[in-house]
Design a protein around this motif. Structure first.
Motif, PDB file in Angstrom:
ATOM      1  N   CYS A  24      32.321  24.342 -11.932  1.00 42.25           N
ATOM      2  CA  CYS A  24      33.340  23.759 -11.054  1.00 42.25           C
ATOM      3  C   CYS A  24      34.041  22.629 -11.800  1.00 42.25           C
ATOM      4  O   CYS A  24      33.752  21.443 -11.591  1.00 42.25           O
ATOM      5  N   ILE A  25      34.955  23.034 -12.691  1.00 44.04           N
ATOM      6  CA  ILE A  25      35.573  22.058 -13.581  1.00 44.04           C
ATOM      7  C   ILE A  25      37.092  22.199 -13.558  1.00 44.04           C
ATOM      8  O   ILE A  25      37.629  23.240 -13.192  1.00 44.04           O
ATOM      9  N   LEU A  26      37.769  21.126 -13.942  1.00 43.40           N
ATOM     10  CA  LEU A  26      39.217  21.126 -14.112  1.00 43.40           C
ATOM     11  C   LEU A  26      39.531  20.865 -15.582  1.00 43.40           C
ATOM     12  O   LEU A  26      38.853  20.070 -16.248  1.00 43.40           O
ATOM     13  N   MET A  27      40.579  21.562 -16.077  1.00 42.76           N
ATOM     14  CA  MET A  27      40.985  21.392 -17.467  1.00 42.76           C
ATOM     15  C   MET A  27      42.481  21.073 -17.529  1.00 42.76           C
ATOM     16  O   MET A  27      43.248  21.526 -16.681  1.00 42.76           O
ATOM     17  N   ARG A  28      42.859  20.296 -18.514  1.00 42.04           N
ATOM     18  CA  ARG A  28      44.264  20.141 -18.876  1.00 42.04           C
ATOM     19  C   ARG A  28      44.376  20.649 -20.307  1.00 42.04           C
ATOM     20  O   ARG A  28      43.796  20.089 -21.225  1.00 42.04           O
ATOM     21  N   ASN A  29      45.116  21.751 -20.447  1.00 39.99           N
ATOM     22  CA  ASN A  29      45.167  22.458 -21.728  1.00 39.99           C
ATOM     23  C   ASN A  29      43.737  22.793 -22.166  1.00 39.99           C
ATOM     24  O   ASN A  29      43.015  23.425 -21.428  1.00 39.99           O
ATOM     25  N   HIS A  30      43.296  22.317 -23.333  1.00 45.19           N
ATOM     26  CA  HIS A  30      41.941  22.658 -23.786  1.00 45.19           C
ATOM     27  C   HIS A  30      40.899  21.601 -23.413  1.00 45.19           C
ATOM     28  O   HIS A  30      39.711  21.775 -23.709  1.00 45.19           O
ATOM     29  N   THR A  50      38.990  17.680 -17.786  1.00 45.65           N
ATOM     30  CA  THR A  50      39.332  16.397 -17.180  1.00 45.65           C
ATOM     31  C   THR A  50      38.318  15.982 -16.115  1.00 45.65           C
ATOM     32  O   THR A  50      38.137  14.797 -15.878  1.00 45.65           O
ATOM     33  N   GLU A  51      37.686  16.955 -15.468  1.00 50.89           N
ATOM     34  CA  GLU A  51      36.678  16.641 -14.445  1.00 50.89           C
ATOM     35  C   GLU A  51      35.553  17.661 -14.515  1.00 50.89           C
ATOM     36  O   GLU A  51      35.796  18.864 -14.514  1.00 50.89           O
ATOM     37  N   GLN A  52      34.318  17.177 -14.571  1.00 48.92           N
ATOM     38  CA  GLN A  52      33.152  18.049 -14.550  1.00 48.92           C
ATOM     39  C   GLN A  52      31.983  17.289 -13.935  1.00 48.92           C
ATOM     40  O   GLN A  52      31.432  16.410 -14.583  1.00 48.92           O
ATOM     41  N   PRO A  53      31.617  17.576 -12.665  1.00 53.12           N
ATOM     42  CA  PRO A  53      32.238  18.555 -11.772  1.00 53.12           C
ATOM     43  C   PRO A  53      33.531  18.007 -11.167  1.00 53.12           C
ATOM     44  O   PRO A  53      33.763  16.797 -11.165  1.00 53.12           O
ATOM     45  N   MET A  54      34.368  18.901 -10.644  1.00 55.43           N
ATOM     46  CA  MET A  54      35.654  18.498 -10.093  1.00 55.43           C
ATOM     47  C   MET A  54      35.466  17.738  -8.782  1.00 55.43           C
ATOM     48  O   MET A  54      34.527  18.000  -8.023  1.00 55.43           O
ATOM     49  N   ASN A  55      36.357  16.783  -8.538  1.00 48.63           N
ATOM     50  CA  ASN A  55      36.353  15.997  -7.305  1.00 48.63           C
ATOM     51  C   ASN A  55      37.235  16.726  -6.290  1.00 48.63           C
ATOM     52  O   ASN A  55      38.458  16.659  -6.348  1.00 48.63           O
ATOM     53  N   LEU A  56      36.602  17.441  -5.360  1.00 50.36           N
ATOM     54  CA  LEU A  56      37.346  18.299  -4.438  1.00 50.36           C
ATOM     55  C   LEU A  56      38.266  17.509  -3.516  1.00 50.36           C
ATOM     56  O   LEU A  56      39.259  18.039  -3.019  1.00 50.36           O
ATOM     57  N   CYS A  84      32.158  18.685 -21.350  1.00 50.81           N
ATOM     58  CA  CYS A  84      32.941  17.535 -21.804  1.00 50.81           C
ATOM     59  C   CYS A  84      32.060  16.471 -22.443  1.00 50.81           C
ATOM     60  O   CYS A  84      32.558  15.446 -22.895  1.00 50.81           O
ATOM     61  N   GLY A  85      30.759  16.684 -22.467  1.00 51.06           N
ATOM     62  CA  GLY A  85      29.852  15.730 -23.095  1.00 51.06           C
ATOM     63  C   GLY A  85      28.945  16.448 -24.067  1.00 51.06           C
ATOM     64  O   GLY A  85      29.298  17.469 -24.651  1.00 51.06           O
ATOM     65  N   MET A  86      27.753  15.910 -24.251  1.00 52.56           N
ATOM     66  CA  MET A  86      26.756  16.537 -25.102  1.00 52.56           C
ATOM     67  C   MET A  86      25.938  17.489 -24.236  1.00 52.56           C
ATOM     68  O   MET A  86      25.225  17.069 -23.342  1.00 52.56           O
ATOM     69  N   PHE A  87      26.089  18.804 -24.483  1.00 49.88           N
ATOM     70  CA  PHE A  87      25.392  19.798 -23.665  1.00 49.88           C
ATOM     71  C   PHE A  87      23.886  19.521 -23.686  1.00 49.88           C
ATOM     72  O   PHE A  87      23.329  19.222 -24.738  1.00 49.88           O
ATOM     73  N   PRO A  88      23.171  19.591 -22.558  1.00 45.30           N
ATOM     74  CA  PRO A  88      23.619  20.046 -21.235  1.00 45.30           C
ATOM     75  C   PRO A  88      24.112  18.923 -20.302  1.00 45.30           C
ATOM     76  O   PRO A  88      24.244  19.139 -19.118  1.00 45.30           O
ATOM     77  N   PHE A  89      24.377  17.728 -20.864  1.00 46.70           N
ATOM     78  CA  PHE A  89      24.799  16.599 -20.030  1.00 46.70           C
ATOM     79  C   PHE A  89      26.330  16.620 -19.906  1.00 46.70           C
ATOM     80  O   PHE A  89      27.033  15.854 -20.573  1.00 46.70           O
ATOM     81  N   CYS A  90      26.811  17.498 -19.028  1.00 46.79           N
ATOM     82  CA  CYS A  90      28.251  17.749 -18.918  1.00 46.79           C
ATOM     83  C   CYS A  90      28.796  17.080 -17.666  1.00 46.79           C
ATOM     84  O   CYS A  90      28.956  17.710 -16.623  1.00 46.79           O
ATOM     85  N   TRP A  91      29.091  15.804 -17.750  1.00 48.70           N
ATOM     86  CA  TRP A  91      29.673  15.090 -16.623  1.00 48.70           C
ATOM     87  C   TRP A  91      30.795  14.197 -17.131  1.00 48.70           C
ATOM     88  O   TRP A  91      30.621  13.446 -18.086  1.00 48.70           O
ATOM     89  N   CYS A  92      31.975  14.279 -16.507  1.00 40.60           N
ATOM     90  CA  CYS A  92      33.059  13.378 -16.878  1.00 40.60           C
ATOM     91  C   CYS A  92      34.139  13.419 -15.818  1.00 40.60           C
ATOM     92  O   CYS A  92      34.267  14.398 -15.072  1.00 40.60           O
ATOM     93  N   HIS A  93      34.926  12.355 -15.744  1.00 43.48           N
ATOM     94  CA  HIS A  93      36.086  12.284 -14.860  1.00 43.48           C
ATOM     95  C   HIS A  93      37.218  11.655 -15.645  1.00 43.48           C
ATOM     96  O   HIS A  93      37.012  10.736 -16.448  1.00 43.48           O
ATOM     97  N   GLU A  94      38.424  12.139 -15.419  1.00 46.00           N
ATOM     98  CA  GLU A  94      39.570  11.734 -16.208  1.00 46.00           C
ATOM     99  C   GLU A  94      39.765  10.236 -16.189  1.00 46.00           C
ATOM    100  O   GLU A  94      40.061   9.608 -17.206  1.00 46.00           O
ATOM    101  N   GLU A  95      39.594   9.620 -14.996  1.00 47.59           N
ATOM    102  CA  GLU A  95      39.803   8.175 -14.914  1.00 47.59           C
ATOM    103  C   GLU A  95      38.857   7.440 -15.847  1.00 47.59           C
ATOM    104  O   GLU A  95      39.239   6.489 -16.520  1.00 47.59           O
ATOM    105  N   ASN A  96      37.598   7.926 -15.899  1.00 44.27           N
ATOM    106  CA  ASN A  96      36.627   7.292 -16.785  1.00 44.27           C
ATOM    107  C   ASN A  96      37.006   7.516 -18.249  1.00 44.27           C
ATOM    108  O   ASN A  96      36.861   6.623 -19.086  1.00 44.27           O
ATOM    109  N   ASN A  97      37.519   8.721 -18.552  1.00 48.58           N
ATOM    110  CA  ASN A  97      37.917   9.010 -19.934  1.00 48.58           C
ATOM    111  C   ASN A  97      39.041   8.075 -20.372  1.00 48.58           C
ATOM    112  O   ASN A  97      39.046   7.565 -21.491  1.00 48.58           O
ATOM    113  N   LYS A  98      40.049   7.883 -19.467  1.00 50.11           N
ATOM    114  CA  LYS A  98      41.176   7.008 -19.798  1.00 50.11           C
ATOM    115  C   LYS A  98      40.708   5.579 -19.998  1.00 50.11           C
ATOM    116  O   LYS A  98      41.173   4.882 -20.889  1.00 50.11           O
ATOM    117  N   ALA A  99      39.759   5.155 -19.126  1.00 48.65           N
ATOM    118  CA  ALA A  99      39.239   3.793 -19.266  1.00 48.65           C
ATOM    119  C   ALA A  99      38.536   3.607 -20.596  1.00 48.65           C
ATOM    120  O   ALA A  99      38.655   2.556 -21.218  1.00 48.65           O
TER     121      ALA A  99
END
Length: 446
Positions: free
Chosen positions: A110-116, A119-125, A431-446
């Protein structure tokens, strides 16, 4: 929006199935499909019957290990500890192999991508609706001075019916109705920006769905998958009209007359040659293109659809054939296979969750079931040689069309084979080091 065509083939970063590898210049959305697991509910959707089978097998292995341990300790039967330990390890590996595919769906699929980029894993519904709408609007604004193709595949009217708070309770048709209301609002916002940027009279807009209502989706007595009116069947059923008939709404002011209703068979496959024609291109000539340009029909240059025959598949299995008779305009449909409804009178496969395409969940018909859709769109009264004088003539013509159609097909590797359906950690977008795949775009920008 929803891509649902896969991401990678051999490595996590080859992106062979990604939209950017298939003609698109920009992508924002969900590379996989939207399932109940994304909402974190207690009502799993992804391969529910398969999960139940896997869990039953796991319980049998656990029971076997406990039986052997007790038998060994009580000296009921001689068995080596090595065998018990090997069985326990195999059982654990078996459990991990299937549970990893389904137990962590929310975090890995349940993830969102921008191009490759993810941006969100898991996505914020709660924010997905506004995010997709914002991306679509800004895309139009960026490209308003040049020709563009914008394909918006909404997550709406698809279980688990993600609906923002301000639209909940708006409709008298429950959560599904609320979801339709919000989808309608989103489409309205897109039309508003087209009008505001003075693109109204030079923009071809086509609104459609990919299949009929999902009849098996229920929560208590409430329907979550829509309603198909007078048409039999629904999503995933191959040939029934309720699986196939969807809205087709076109807008192009100044070119297409408003209020026109066209009652002719068309297909979502027609979008491709239509878009190519509008862009001034030509479809490939080295293969059979099943779609037909829609503009002649929409403009009234022709009165009949170019689709004389349409072939309706369930997976790789041909379930039904539609014949749009040129001389009379009559539409016939022959069913070679139909799903077995459970319960029988339900019109759906409620006990299975979704109808299968083959096996004991399908009835094969010889001779095929034949319907005259021009007179019986509900497919309630199958015809036979006893009550339809043209039965044999129609079946021979359809049979010949099937033979001609099959000669145009080229075998390809099965994308839905068991191997292609099992989870492969080396292909998991992360988006992180597998299997720890958690990220949100706002956090990435920060």
């Amino acid at each position: 929006g929803k891509w649902h065509m896969g991401v990678s083939c051999k490595t996590r970063h080859d992106h062979c199935h990604h939209p950017l590898n298939h003609g698109f210049d920009y992508f924002y959305g969900m590379p996989f499909t939207l399932v109940n697991e994304c909402q974190g509910t207690d009502d799993p959707e992804l391969a529910k019957s398969l999960q139940d089978t896997y869990w039953l097998h796991t319980q049998m292995i656990i029971l076997a290990v406990f039986t052997l341990v007790i038998g060994k300790l009580a000296n009921f039967f001689p068995v080596k500890w090595k065998i018990i330990i090997c069985l326990a390890i195999c059982g654990l590996l078996y459990f991990l192999s299937w549970f990893s595919s389904y137990g962590f769906t929310k975090y890995w699929n349940c993830i969102l991508m921008r191009n490759h980029d993810i941006t969100e894993q898991p996505m914020n519904l709660d924010k997905t609706t506004s995010n997709i709408l914002k991306e679509a609007v800004t895309f139009i604004e960026r490209n308003k001075h040049r020709p563009f193709l914008l394909f918006v595949s909404l997550l709406h009217v698809h279980t688990p019916l993600i609906t923002t708070e301000k639209f909940q309770g708006r409709s008298k048709h429950g959560l599904y109705g609320d979801n339709v209301e919000e989808m309608d609002w989103m489409v309205g916002k897109l039309l508003e920006v087209v009008d505001r940027e003075s693109l109204k009279n030079i923009t071809f807009i086509y609104f459609a769905s990919d299949h009929g209502g999902f009849l098996e989706a229920h929560r208590g007595n409430s329907r979550l998958g829509g309603w198909n009116g007078i048409y039999k069947g629904g999503k995933g059923m191959g040939g029934w009209e309720g699986a196939i008939r969807v809205p087709g709404i076109v807008r192009w002011p100044g070119v297409l007359p408003a209020g026109t209703v066209i009652d002719e068979p068309t297909s979502l496959m027609d979008i491709y040659p239509t878009v190519v024609h509008l862009a001034g291109g030509a479809v490939p000539q080295d293969r059979v293109i099943d779609g037909r340009p829609l503009l002649p029909l929409l403009r009234g240059a022709v009165q009949r659809s170019e689709h004389e025959f349409m072939f309706h598949y369930c997976g790789v299995f041909l379930h039904a054939v539609r014949w749009h008779q040129k001389d009379s305009g009559t539409v016939w449909k022959a069913h070679y296979a139909t799903p077995v409804f459970q319960p029988e009178a339900s019109g759906a496969c409620l006990t299975r969750g979704i109808c299968p395409c083959f096996g004991d969940g399908v009835t094969h018909h010889d001779p095929p079931l034949l319907f005259n859709l021009s007179q019986d769109p509900s497919e309630a009264n199958p015809l036979s040689a006893d009550n339809e004088p043209l039965f044999d003539t129609v079946m021979r013509r359809i049979g010949k069309a099937v033979e001609e159609h099959r000669r145009t097909l080229t075998p390809v590797p099965q994308q839905l084979s068991p191997y292609n359906n099992i989870w492969k950690p080396w292909l998991q977008p992360c988006c992180g080091m597998f299997p720890f795949c958690w990220c949100h775009e706002e956090n990435n920008k920060a």
